[in-house]
Design an enzyme around this catalytic site. Structure first.
Site, short mmCIF file in Angstrom:
data_model
loop_
_atom_site.label_atom_id
_atom_site.label_comp_id
_atom_site.label_asym_id
_atom_site.label_seq_id
_atom_site.Cartn_x
_atom_site.Cartn_y
_atom_site.Cartn_z
N CYS A 1 45.29 24.41 54.64
CA CYS A 1 44.25 24.05 53.68
C CYS A 1 44.65 24.54 52.27
CB CYS A 1 42.92 24.66 54.12
SG CYS A 1 41.51 24.14 53.13
N CYS A 2 45.12 25.79 52.18
CA CYS A 2 45.55 26.32 50.87
C CYS A 2 46.77 25.56 50.34
CB CYS A 2 45.91 27.81 50.98
SG CYS A 2 44.50 28.93 50.90
N CYS B 1 37.44 30.44 47.15
CA CYS B 1 36.65 29.33 47.69
C CYS B 1 35.49 29.87 48.53
CB CYS B 1 37.53 28.47 48.59
SG CYS B 1 38.83 27.60 47.73
N CYS C 1 35.80 30.89 52.29
CA CYS C 1 36.77 31.94 52.60
C CYS C 1 36.51 33.23 51.81
CB CYS C 1 38.19 31.46 52.31
SG CYS C 1 38.61 29.97 53.23
N CYS D 1 46.82 33.21 49.11
CA CYS D 1 46.70 31.77 49.34
C CYS D 1 48.03 31.04 49.27
CB CYS D 1 45.74 31.16 48.34
SG CYS D 1 46.13 31.58 46.64
S1 SF4 Z 1 40.78 29.46 50.13
FE1 SF4 Z 1 39.90 28.53 51.99
S2 SF4 Z 1 38.84 26.63 51.37
FE2 SF4 Z 1 40.14 27.33 49.64
S3 SF4 Z 1 42.00 26.14 49.86
FE3 SF4 Z 1 42.35 28.10 50.94
S4 SF4 Z 1 41.71 27.81 53.09
FE4 SF4 Z 1 40.93 26.05 51.86
#
Ligand code: SF4
Length: 236
Positions: free
Chosen positions: A123-124, A206, A209, A232
């Site tokens: 996701c990151c 985010c 998280c 991240c």
């Molecule tokens: S911090 Fe969490 S929601 Fe944001 S990009 Fe990374 S995994 Fe995704």
């Protein structure tokens, strides 16, 4: 100040970073940013998570109108977006908002919902690392708000270093600052901060998280809480 915007090879940039890291270790944050402004001109930017606008404020003193790059992951708290909008409205900076290639809905459709719970690294990578890599393409140097006292993983952050992954000079002008130093600067200069910092959050990322920190925890303990993940991928 006349900004020098010459083309430089990767080897020249790397040598420049290593020399500046040594020579500027004892310089103030503003001196470091004035060096960056004079050396890179418009090919220098600041990245901001909109946790606070301290580095953006310092950089605007060194280079009025400096580019401030913000990653809008689609998962931010409304307070973070509000801080971005306020920075854009009142500070002498040029806010540039980067967005991932896919909206959250598009990502959910391709990878399934809540990828951040199942595979936060992916996701990151999709929502932060890739967009930043593309957004920084035209710059020779970028500044961050990393501080050595934030966590063990940041304890050796150089004030000027070499970002091997992106082939750019990476500047951390407040690397040696404490949380008290940040607070003093915020108070003295009336710098914008994210309202969540006075609502139990010590580090703002985010929404899915990030949690509030408990007494005695370090500032980044509320990020990816309960997981081994601490960064991240933007700074590794
Ligand atoms: S911090 Fe969490 S929601 Fe944001 S990009 Fe990374 S995994 Fe995704």
């Amino acid at each position: 100040m006349t900004a020098v915007q010459e083309e430089r090879t990767t080897e020249e940039l790397k040598a420049l970073a290593e020399r500046a890291g040594r020579e500027l270790e004892d310089a103030t944050a503003l001196e470091i940013l004035r060096w960056a402004a004079g050396t890179f001109g418009k090919r220098f930017c600041v990245t901001s998570s909109m946790e606070d606008a301290v580095v953006a404020h310092l950089a605007s003193r060194a280079l009025p109108g400096v580019d401030v790059v913000f990653l809008d992951t689609g998962y931010h708290f409304p307070e973070t977006i509000g801080t971005r909008d306020a920075v854009e409205a009142v500070m002498d900076v040029n806010v540039i908002t980067l967005t991932p290639r896919q909206t959250v809905a598009e990502q959910d459709a391709e990878y399934g919902p809540k990828l951040h719970d199942r595979d936060p690294d992916l996701c990151c990578a999709l929502r932060k690392v890739k967009p930043l890599e593309e957004g920084l393409a035209g710059y020779q140097a970028w500044a961050t708000g990393l501080r050595r006292d934030e966590s063990e993983t940041r304890a050796n952050t150089p004030v000027v270093g070499w970002d091997e992954k992106r082939g750019k000079v990476k500047i951390s002008p407040i690397a040696k600052w404490s949380q008290e130093d940040v607070q003093t600067y915020v108070t003295e200069h009336g710098v914008l901060t994210n309202p969540l910092l006075t609502d139990g959050y010590a580090s703002v990322g985010c929404a899915p998280c990030t949690r509030r920190v408990l007494e005695g925890e370090d500032a980044r303990a509320g990020r990816w809480s309960g997981r081994s993940k601490t960064e991240c991928g933007l700074h590794g």
